[in-house]
Write a protein that holds these residues in place. Structure first.
Motif, PDB file in Angstrom:
ATOM      1  N   THR A 168       4.426  -7.738  -8.578  1.00 47.11           N
ATOM      2  CA  THR A 168       3.731  -6.452  -8.484  1.00 47.11           C
ATOM      3  C   THR A 168       4.657  -5.355  -7.978  1.00 47.11           C
ATOM      4  N   VAL A 169       5.538  -5.704  -7.035  1.00 46.95           N
ATOM      5  CA  VAL A 169       6.488  -4.718  -6.502  1.00 46.95           C
ATOM      6  C   VAL A 169       7.368  -4.169  -7.612  1.00 46.95           C
ATOM      7  N   ALA A 170       7.944  -5.061  -8.411  1.00 42.93           N
ATOM      8  CA  ALA A 170       8.827  -4.636  -9.497  1.00 42.93           C
ATOM      9  C   ALA A 170       8.088  -3.782 -10.512  1.00 42.93           C
ATOM     10  N   ARG A 171       6.828  -4.152 -10.788  1.00 43.75           N
ATOM     11  CA  ARG A 171       6.039  -3.387 -11.762  1.00 43.75           C
ATOM     12  C   ARG A 171       5.751  -1.977 -11.238  1.00 43.75           C
ATOM     13  N   LEU A 172       5.344  -1.878  -9.982  1.00 44.35           N
ATOM     14  CA  LEU A 172       5.069  -0.562  -9.392  1.00 44.35           C
ATOM     15  C   LEU A 172       6.340   0.286  -9.288  1.00 44.35           C
ATOM     16  N   GLU A 173       7.442  -0.343  -8.932  1.00 41.44           N
ATOM     17  CA  GLU A 173       8.704   0.401  -8.813  1.00 41.44           C
ATOM     18  C   GLU A 173       9.145   0.942 -10.171  1.00 41.44           C
ATOM     19  N   ARG A 185       0.802  -1.223   0.000  1.00 40.94           N
ATOM     20  CA  ARG A 185       0.000   0.000   0.000  1.00 40.94           C
ATOM     21  C   ARG A 185       0.839   1.279   0.000  1.00 40.94           C
ATOM     22  N   PRO A 186       1.944   1.353   0.766  1.00 42.20           N
ATOM     23  CA  PRO A 186       2.768   2.578   0.696  1.00 42.20           C
ATOM     24  C   PRO A 186       3.342   2.828  -0.698  1.00 42.20           C
ATOM     25  N   LEU A 187       3.799   1.762  -1.355  1.00 42.93           N
ATOM     26  CA  LEU A 187       4.330   1.908  -2.706  1.00 42.93           C
ATOM     27  C   LEU A 187       3.243   2.332  -3.674  1.00 42.93           C
ATOM     28  N   VAL A 221       2.973   5.806  -5.973  1.00 41.02           N
ATOM     29  CA  VAL A 221       2.701   5.831  -7.413  1.00 41.02           C
ATOM     30  C   VAL A 221       1.499   6.715  -7.711  1.00 41.02           C
ATOM     31  N   GLU A 222       0.473   6.642  -6.885  1.00 40.68           N
ATOM     32  CA  GLU A 222      -0.715   7.461  -7.112  1.00 40.68           C
ATOM     33  C   GLU A 222      -0.406   8.955  -6.938  1.00 40.68           C
ATOM     34  N   GLU A 223       0.459   9.296  -5.983  1.00 36.08           N
ATOM     35  CA  GLU A 223       0.856  10.695  -5.810  1.00 36.08           C
ATOM     36  C   GLU A 223       1.630  11.193  -7.019  1.00 36.08           C
ATOM     37  N   LEU A 224       2.493  10.346  -7.556  1.00 36.67           N
ATOM     38  CA  LEU A 224       3.224  10.715  -8.773  1.00 36.67           C
ATOM     39  C   LEU A 224       2.246  10.939  -9.926  1.00 36.67           C
TER      40      LEU A 224
END
Length: 214
Positions: A184-189, A122-124, A128-131
């Motif tokens: 999912t982590v790698a995709r979001l990063e 959720r923090p990641l 992403v949503e803030e960006l």
């Protein structure tokens, strides 16, 4: 709709599309006019309305091995038997083998999923949503118009990663790489990197615009 994910294999009609990447949960409108694909869609409409979308790479001259299953949600048949339809991305798959090529491509596929995350995403996802919001805000300022994020932006991290990837217009190879990730982590990063770079570019253009308008 649920699909098996443990090495289960089945046959799936395949629809190669030049530089188009479909993601789970995302809509894809289609205009079906080529004869072989009219045959394919008519056959699909008589069964479970599912087919596989794979990106056709015109540079390499071949379709990608990993694609996304699409389900026909709505369709309209035109007088000359062309069809306009709306499809929705479902499960991702990997092509294990090609069963036949005519009258249309059919592949043996296995369904794939992201591996379970080992931490709270959720923090990641919030980062992403803030960006995303920053990119939209700066874009609106540059174009002197009101722009807002759509209301359908997903909150769940995996679904958000698919949403962001599907909206990266003009970079199909990058989209394909994101589709092929099983993390999912790698995709979001990776998406955070892309959005951060975009934000920096837009911020620089905004500063220049403000300076010229003074």
């Amino acid at each position: 709709m649920l699909y098996p994910t443990e090495k289960a294999e089945e046959l799936l009609p395949l629809f190669p599309l030049p530089e188009v990447v479909l993601f789970p949960g995302r809509p894809l409108p289609l205009h079906i006019f080529e004869f072989r694909y009219r045959i394919m869609m008519n056959t699909i409409l008589e069964s479970d309305r599912r087919f596989g979308v794979v990106m056709w790479d015109p540079v390499q001259g071949q379709e990608s091995k990993i694609g996304c299953c699409a389900e026909i949600i709505q369709y309209h048949r035109l007088p000359d038997d062309r069809m306009k339809m709306m499809t929705l991305g479902q499960q991702r798959f990997r092509v294990v083998d090609y069963v036949r090529e005519k009258p249309y491509l059919v592949g043996e596929v296995e369904w794939i999923e992201d591996k379970p995350p080992d931490r709270d995403l959720r923090p990641l996802a919030a980062s992403v949503e803030e960006l995303l919001k920053d990119v939209v805000r700066l874009s609106a300022k540059l174009m002197d118009r009101e722009i807002a994020l759509p209301e359908d932006v997903p909150e769940l991290p995996r679904e958000l990663s698919y949403w962001v990837a599907s909206n990266l217009y003009g970079v199909p190879r990058e989209q394909q790489d994101l589709l092929e990730m099983d993390d999912t982590v790698a995709r979001l990063e990776r998406e955070a990197e892309i959005l951060s770079s975009t934000r920096s570019h837009l911020a620089a253009r905004t500063v220049l615009k403000d300076a010229l308008e003074k």
